[in-house]
Design an enzyme around this catalytic site. Structure first.
Site, mmCIF file in Angstrom:
data_model
loop_
_atom_site.group_PDB
_atom_site.id
_atom_site.type_symbol
_atom_site.label_atom_id
_atom_site.label_comp_id
_atom_site.label_asym_id
_atom_site.label_seq_id
_atom_site.Cartn_x
_atom_site.Cartn_y
_atom_site.Cartn_z
ATOM 1 C CG HIS A 30 32.328 -28.211 -20.648
ATOM 2 N ND1 HIS A 30 33.239 -29.205 -20.345
ATOM 3 C CD2 HIS A 30 32.538 -27.892 -21.956
ATOM 4 C CE1 HIS A 30 33.983 -29.455 -21.408
ATOM 5 N NE2 HIS A 30 33.584 -28.682 -22.391
ATOM 6 C CG ASP A 61 36.341 -31.459 -24.072
ATOM 7 O OD1 ASP A 61 36.286 -31.178 -25.281
ATOM 8 O OD2 ASP A 61 36.179 -30.610 -23.187
#
Length: 460
Positions: free
Chosen positions: A274, A325
């Site tokens: 991220h 994810d």
């Protein structure tokens, strides 16, 4: 299940994307999990498997496979302050009801969908370790073994990233009850790693890394103790949310990425997942270290995380890959598309990431993500000798690809195609997807349905 003896497979691709660019009449020979010969400009030989548009398989560098089972179940409006943090509480409620058999069935469904979309290896950021009451299983790596079995059954390549999780917040705060299935101390984690190595036996190209979950979940002392336990990739969640950044500054006086670089030997072995909220100094540190940034555009959009400063990172030659994810939607091309589109919306421009004039956005996104994911997952990449025998074929008759050539195939796959553009997928020298369908799709889907119905019934 895949055959245990290595075999030789030979393809002849009308068109293939090689590291040096597009080539015609390419003969590709693999033995077992590895490509041995890639020769352009040659005729097919008897027995060669004919391919039309051949690409190297793309790595998915960040997955929580079990979350595929809760996809679409958290999209309820009207809750005040709904955010990543409220989503996390719902996720904890879901995982509280997962048994090993269900984890395997859900993971295998996710991996089938990854292969169908063009992902051929997954980095499984695996943190669901213990029984529902928090007690270790008799085999500490029981859940990891289920993930490994799901990868083997589906055919996807696996980089297993067992997660160290010890605390609820910065500064070593005690974990909360909802996190009891995740928690280890350093000695227990060392035992888990030993069990993971055993679980991966028989998967010759599996890779074992480690994943300190985040700076919220691991102290500096624990991080230093973890790094010598394994020599493979190191992945960590970092700076995903502004609340996380603010809490880190309140605790340490430093932003998360800066704290990490000042307290850990971050290098090309690392993947910073991220890294959404970073400043210019932190971007420069990431560039200098040659670490990979793991971007998950679909999930980051779903959770309202924000946008990574991709233009500055790209202009500096930053290394990145994409991951699915939370697996709310599994689509390799969509991850690349949304990575570009998010920046277009913010900058109010078009084709904003490819750093040079005249460069195809689709090809640039694909090749950069290919290289970054391979680095982060600990494997080679590309259609070249010594790389994984992972080949993805696009369908030239797909409506979005008709009458295209070269980079326009990639631009059209990424920006204009939907289901069906990926025609076949070969992983480790064996075919797993034919005519857009995984060969075991129906069987896997039936197990997934049975498992998920049981989990959701228990959750209610």
């Amino acid at each position: 299940m895949p055959e245990t003896t290595a075999s030789t497979v030979a393809f002849h691709a009308e068109h293939a994307l090689l590291p040096q660019g597009w080539a015609r009449d390419v003969r590709i020979v693999g033995h077992g999990n590895t490509l041995q010969e890639v020769t352009p400009g040659v005729p097919a030989q008897d027995g060669d498997i004919a391919l039309s548009i051949a690409l190297p398989g793309l790595g998915n560098l960040h997955s929580h496979a079990f979350q595929r089972g809760m996809a679409g179940l958290t999209e309820i409006g009207g809750r005040s302050g709904d955010s990543f943090w409220s989503w996390r509480e719902l996720m904890y409620r879901f995982l509280a009801h997962l048994q090993p058999e269900a984890v395997q069935a859900i993971a295998e469904q996710a991996y089938v969908e990854m292969l169908e979309s063009g992902f051929t290896r997954v980095g499984e950021f695996h943190y669901l370790h213990h029984a529902a009451d928090g007690a270790p299983y008799a085999n500490r790596a029981e859940m990891a073994a289920r993930v490994a079995a799901a990868a083997q059954g589906s055919g996807i390549g696996l980089t297993l990233l067992p997660v160290f999780y010890a605390h609820a917040d910065f500064g070593g705060a005690p974990p909360n009850p909802a996190q009891r299935r995740l928690i280890h101390d350093v000695d227990g984690f060392a035992d888990l790693l030993a069990g993971c190595r055993q679980a991966l036996r028989g998967q010759d190209d599996a890779v074992l890394g480690i994943a300190p979950h985040s700076l919220r979940a691991v102290t500096g002392e624990e991080l230093a103790a973890l790094l010598p336990l394994n020599t493979g990739p190191v992945h960590i969640h970092i700076a995903e949310q502004t609340r996380e950044v603010d809490a880190c500054v309140a605790w340490s006086g430093l932003r998360p990425v800066r704290w990490l670089y000042e307290h850990a030997p971050v290098d090309a072995r690392w993947c910073l997942v991220h890294a959404t909220h970073v400043d210019a100094d932190e971007v420069q540190r990431m560039l200098a270290s040659q670490a990979v940034v793991g971007l998950c555009p679909i999930t980051e959009a779903n959770l309202g995380d924000g946008l990574f400063p991709m233009p500055a990172f790209a202009q500096g030659g930053g290394r990145f890959g994409v991951g699915s994810d939370s697996n709310v939607l599994i689509d390799a091309a969509e991850e690349l598309r949304l990575l570009e589109y998010g920046q277009r919306l913010q900058l109010r421009g078009r084709n904003v990431l490819a750093p040079q004039e005249g460069v195809s956005s689709g090809r640039w996104l694909f090749q950069q993500a290919l290289q970054g994911a391979a680095q982060a997952l600990g494997v080679g990449h590309g259609l070249q000798a010594g790389a994984p025998a992972d080949v993805v074929e696009l369908d030239p008759q797909h409506p979005a690809l008709i009458a295209r050539e070269g980079d326009a195939w990639l631009d059209s796959w990424v920006f204009a195609a939907r289901n069906g553009a990926v025609r076949s997928v070969w992983r480790g020298g064996r075919q797993w997807v034919r005519q857009g369908r995984h060969l075991h799709r129906d069987v896997v889907a039936a197990r997934f349905a049975s498992a998920l119905q049981g989990v959701l019934k228990a959750a209610h």
